[in-house]
Design a protein around this motif. Structure first.
Motif, PDB file in Angstrom:
ATOM      1  N   LEU A  32       9.139   2.911   5.536  1.00 42.97           N
ATOM      2  CA  LEU A  32      10.513   3.862   5.175  1.00 42.97           C
ATOM      3  C   LEU A  32      11.860   3.762   4.606  1.00 42.97           C
ATOM      4  CD1 LEU A  32       9.545   6.056   8.073  1.00 42.97           C
ATOM      5  CD2 LEU A  32       8.892   6.647   6.223  1.00 42.97           C
ATOM      6  N   VAL A  33      11.684   2.505   4.839  1.00 43.92           N
ATOM      7  CA  VAL A  33      13.368   2.049   4.453  1.00 43.92           C
ATOM      8  C   VAL A  33      12.858   1.184   2.553  1.00 43.92           C
ATOM      9  CG1 VAL A  33      14.652  -0.348   4.782  1.00 43.92           C
ATOM     10  CG2 VAL A  33      14.254   1.438   6.826  1.00 43.92           C
ATOM     11  N   LEU A  54       7.230   8.465  -5.829  1.00 51.23           N
ATOM     12  CA  LEU A  54       8.634   7.396  -6.761  1.00 51.23           C
ATOM     13  C   LEU A  54       7.797   7.715  -8.004  1.00 51.23           C
ATOM     14  CD1 LEU A  54       7.601   3.841  -4.301  1.00 51.23           C
ATOM     15  CD2 LEU A  54       9.528   5.565  -4.290  1.00 51.23           C
ATOM     16  N   ASP A  55       8.689   7.943  -8.651  1.00 54.53           N
ATOM     17  CA  ASP A  55       9.221   8.519 -10.480  1.00 54.53           C
ATOM     18  C   ASP A  55       9.023   7.232 -10.981  1.00 54.53           C
ATOM     19  OD1 ASP A  55       8.136  10.028 -12.470  1.00 54.53           O
ATOM     20  OD2 ASP A  55      10.393  10.451 -12.155  1.00 54.53           O
ATOM     21  N   CYS A  56       7.250   6.446 -11.451  1.00 52.88           N
ATOM     22  CA  CYS A  56       7.930   5.061 -12.371  1.00 52.88           C
ATOM     23  C   CYS A  56       6.649   4.776 -12.394  1.00 52.88           C
ATOM     24  CB  CYS A  56       8.630   3.915 -11.007  1.00 52.88           C
ATOM     25  SG  CYS A  56       7.420   3.638  -9.755  1.00 52.88           S
ATOM     26  N   ASP A  57       6.756   3.240 -13.076  1.00 46.25           N
ATOM     27  CA  ASP A  57       5.528   2.897 -13.745  1.00 46.25           C
ATOM     28  C   ASP A  57       5.086   1.963 -13.200  1.00 46.25           C
ATOM     29  OD1 ASP A  57       3.682   1.612 -14.874  1.00 46.25           O
ATOM     30  OD2 ASP A  57       4.743   2.245 -17.386  1.00 46.25           O
ATOM     31  N   ILE A  58       4.484   1.543 -12.290  1.00 45.33           N
ATOM     32  CA  ILE A  58       4.266   0.121 -11.633  1.00 45.33           C
ATOM     33  C   ILE A  58       3.623  -0.406 -12.271  1.00 45.33           C
ATOM     34  CG2 ILE A  58       3.195  -0.835  -9.460  1.00 45.33           C
ATOM     35  CD1 ILE A  58       4.022   1.411  -7.887  1.00 45.33           C
ATOM     36  N   ARG A  59       3.001  -1.718 -13.117  1.00 47.61           N
ATOM     37  CA  ARG A  59       2.695  -2.092 -14.249  1.00 47.61           C
ATOM     38  C   ARG A  59       1.842  -3.205 -13.848  1.00 47.61           C
ATOM     39  NH1 ARG A  59       4.814  -0.851 -18.933  1.00 47.61           N
ATOM     40  NH2 ARG A  59       2.436  -2.403 -19.688  1.00 47.61           N
ATOM     41  N   LEU A  60       2.138  -4.334 -12.560  1.00 48.25           N
ATOM     42  CA  LEU A  60       1.573  -5.177 -12.096  1.00 48.25           C
ATOM     43  C   LEU A  60       1.913  -5.532 -10.953  1.00 48.25           C
ATOM     44  CD1 LEU A  60       2.699  -8.383 -13.453  1.00 48.25           C
ATOM     45  CD2 LEU A  60       4.293  -6.607 -13.530  1.00 48.25           C
ATOM     46  N   VAL A  78      10.841  -5.566  -6.977  1.00 51.58           N
ATOM     47  CA  VAL A  78      10.330  -5.375  -5.422  1.00 51.58           C
ATOM     48  C   VAL A  78       9.880  -6.044  -4.832  1.00 51.58           C
ATOM     49  CG1 VAL A  78       9.862  -3.910  -4.420  1.00 51.58           C
ATOM     50  CG2 VAL A  78      10.245  -3.086  -5.883  1.00 51.58           C
ATOM     51  N   MET A  79      10.395  -6.719  -3.638  1.00 56.58           N
ATOM     52  CA  MET A  79       9.364  -8.545  -2.854  1.00 56.58           C
ATOM     53  C   MET A  79       9.275  -7.049  -1.932  1.00 56.58           C
ATOM     54  SD  MET A  79      12.568 -11.021  -2.953  1.00 56.58           S
ATOM     55  CE  MET A  79      11.842 -12.777  -2.738  1.00 56.58           C
ATOM     56  N   ALA A  80       8.044  -7.364  -1.888  1.00 52.42           N
ATOM     57  CA  ALA A  80       6.870  -6.396  -0.266  1.00 52.42           C
ATOM     58  C   ALA A  80       6.403  -6.873   0.118  1.00 52.42           C
ATOM     59  CB  ALA A  80       6.524  -5.004  -1.438  1.00 52.42           C
ATOM     60  N   ARG A  81       7.682  -7.665   1.450  1.00 51.54           N
ATOM     61  CA  ARG A  81       7.061  -8.848   2.220  1.00 51.54           C
ATOM     62  C   ARG A  81       6.335  -9.852   1.397  1.00 51.54           C
ATOM     63  NH1 ARG A  81       6.376  -7.807   7.720  1.00 51.54           N
ATOM     64  NH2 ARG A  81       6.690 -10.338   7.404  1.00 51.54           N
ATOM     65  N   TYR A  82       7.359 -10.480   0.405  1.00 48.81           N
ATOM     66  CA  TYR A  82       6.912 -11.269  -0.936  1.00 48.81           C
ATOM     67  C   TYR A  82       8.041 -12.345   0.568  1.00 48.81           C
ATOM     68  CZ  TYR A  82       6.199 -14.842  -4.528  1.00 48.81           C
ATOM     69  OH  TYR A  82       5.914 -15.873  -5.179  1.00 48.81           O
ATOM     70  N   MET A  83       6.706 -13.595   1.078  1.00 47.78           N
ATOM     71  CA  MET A  83       7.420 -14.246   1.429  1.00 47.78           C
ATOM     72  C   MET A  83       7.320 -15.493   1.589  1.00 47.78           C
ATOM     73  SD  MET A  83       7.420 -12.166   4.123  1.00 47.78           S
ATOM     74  CE  MET A  83       8.381 -13.081   5.726  1.00 47.78           C
ATOM     75  N   TYR A 128       0.667  -1.114   0.351  1.00 44.97           N
ATOM     76  CA  TYR A 128      -0.057   0.190  -0.337  1.00 44.97           C
ATOM     77  C   TYR A 128       1.371   1.117   0.163  1.00 44.97           C
ATOM     78  CZ  TYR A 128      -4.013   3.266   1.209  1.00 44.97           C
ATOM     79  OH  TYR A 128      -4.814   3.903   0.508  1.00 44.97           O
ATOM     80  N   ASP A 129       2.172   1.085   0.762  1.00 46.75           N
ATOM     81  CA  ASP A 129       2.709   2.351   1.089  1.00 46.75           C
ATOM     82  C   ASP A 129       3.079   2.952   0.054  1.00 46.75           C
ATOM     83  OD1 ASP A 129       4.165   4.607   2.479  1.00 46.75           O
ATOM     84  OD2 ASP A 129       5.709   3.642   1.542  1.00 46.75           O
ATOM     85  N   LEU A 130       4.076   1.849  -0.858  1.00 48.13           N
ATOM     86  CA  LEU A 130       4.845   1.899  -2.017  1.00 48.13           C
ATOM     87  C   LEU A 130       3.439   2.688  -3.457  1.00 48.13           C
ATOM     88  CD1 LEU A 130       6.483  -1.142  -2.558  1.00 48.13           C
ATOM     89  CD2 LEU A 130       7.829   0.966  -2.389  1.00 48.13           C
ATOM     90  N   LEU A 131       2.031   1.923  -3.696  1.00 48.72           N
ATOM     91  CA  LEU A 131       1.197   2.126  -4.583  1.00 48.72           C
ATOM     92  C   LEU A 131       0.993   3.909  -4.364  1.00 48.72           C
ATOM     93  CD1 LEU A 131      -1.125  -0.869  -5.631  1.00 48.72           C
ATOM     94  CD2 LEU A 131       1.481  -0.071  -6.200  1.00 48.72           C
TER      95      LEU A 131
END
Length: 289
Positions: free
Chosen positions: A260-261, A114-120, A169-174, A103-106
């Motif tokens: 944050l990190v 965050l200047d990027c194109d999040i595709r999926l 990005v592994m955003a808590r991908y376990m 949620y934070d990244l989005l």
């Protein structure tokens, strides 16, 4: 004509006159230097530079620029990369059950931080699909087991290649990614580990931190390598805790640090602030961008 903003990342043996040679090269090719950051590792006698340029009015093509710079770089034994600013980097996010980093990244991307194109978004669970839906992003549910791991990773690779993804990005991908997967995307996979590495590697770090009675907890964002939780560290953060902190308290405090990190590490990568040397990440500070 190349894009207006160009960033060079340079690594080479330290020697006298490097700054003069590099900056004079860009002067002669009619670039305007926006910022020039340097670091010398005196232990290993290695020089690092990040230089940002404005190419407006130069009339030089990408091919010409790279060929000319190689002529300068090769005798100096430079390892270098060049990054052009005309296209936003494309990002894929891997998640499992936990929502706070996703949620934070989005949200940061939506607000322009965050200047990027999040595709999926890719997940081995269906739980976080509503968050992706909220931001209008495709959500790919790819369940995995020990027997199907190879097949599931191949599905991920197909999605990543189809969408021309630059950063994963592994955003808590376990899930532990296979060596084959990681080696396909070197220095392009960022993981957030819910611990201040190298302490408490692996699973359940907050429980182990509680049992150890730590007075500081933290989080670490690093590039994924084939050695679990051993990749080059990009960013870390800590908070003080006390003996009264329960595992649940530590987990709640840790979630804020993780947000944050991870966001800082992703932003540094997107802004081409990182040079990896051996297993260390040289992270240049934001230069007034």
């Amino acid at each position: 004509m190349i894009s207006q903003t160009v960033t060079f990342l340079i690594k080479c043996p330290d020697a006298k006159g490097l700054v003069a040679k590099v900056t004079n090269f860009f002067y002669l090719n009619e670039f305007n230097i926006l910022s020039c950051q340097q670091y010398v590792n005196s232990v290993q006698n290695t020089y690092f530079m990040r230089i940002r340029l404005n190419a407006d009015g130069t009339g030089i093509t990408k091919k010409e620029l790279e060929e000319r710079f190689a002529y300068l770089a090769n005798p100096l034994h430079m390892t270098w990369s060049v990054h052009y600013g005309e296209r936003k980097q494309r990002m894929a996010i891997l998640v499992s059950h936990t929502s706070h980093c996703l949620y934070d990244l989005l949200e940061r991307n939506k607000e322009g931080d965050l200047d990027c194109d999040i595709r999926l978004v890719i997940s081995n669970h269906q739980k976080l699909k509503p968050i992706a839906d909220m931001f209008g992003l495709p959500y790919h549910y790819l369940p995995v087991s020990k027997k199907t791991k190879g097949e599931q990773e191949q599905q991920m690779i197909e999605l990543i290649e189809k969408n021309d993804i630059d950063l994963i990005v592994m955003a808590r991908y376990m899930q532990i990614l296979s060596s084959q997967f990681i080696e396909k995307y070197p220095e392009r996979i960022i993981n957030i580990h819910h611990s201040f590495l190298p302490a408490f590697q692996g699973a359940n770090p907050y429980q182990r931190a509680y049992e150890r009675g730590v007075k500081l907890i933290g989080a670490t964002a690093h590039y994924a390598t084939t050695d679990l939780d051993e990749g080059p560290i990009i960013e870390q953060g800590v908070e003080r805790v006390t003996h009264e902190s329960t595992p649940a308290t530590l987990k709640r405090i840790g979630a804020d640090i993780e947000r944050l990190v991870l966001a800082k590490a992703v932003k540094c990568h997107l802004q081409n602030q990182i040079i990896v040397a051996d297993n260390r990440a040289i992270v240049f500070p934001e230069a007034g961008e």
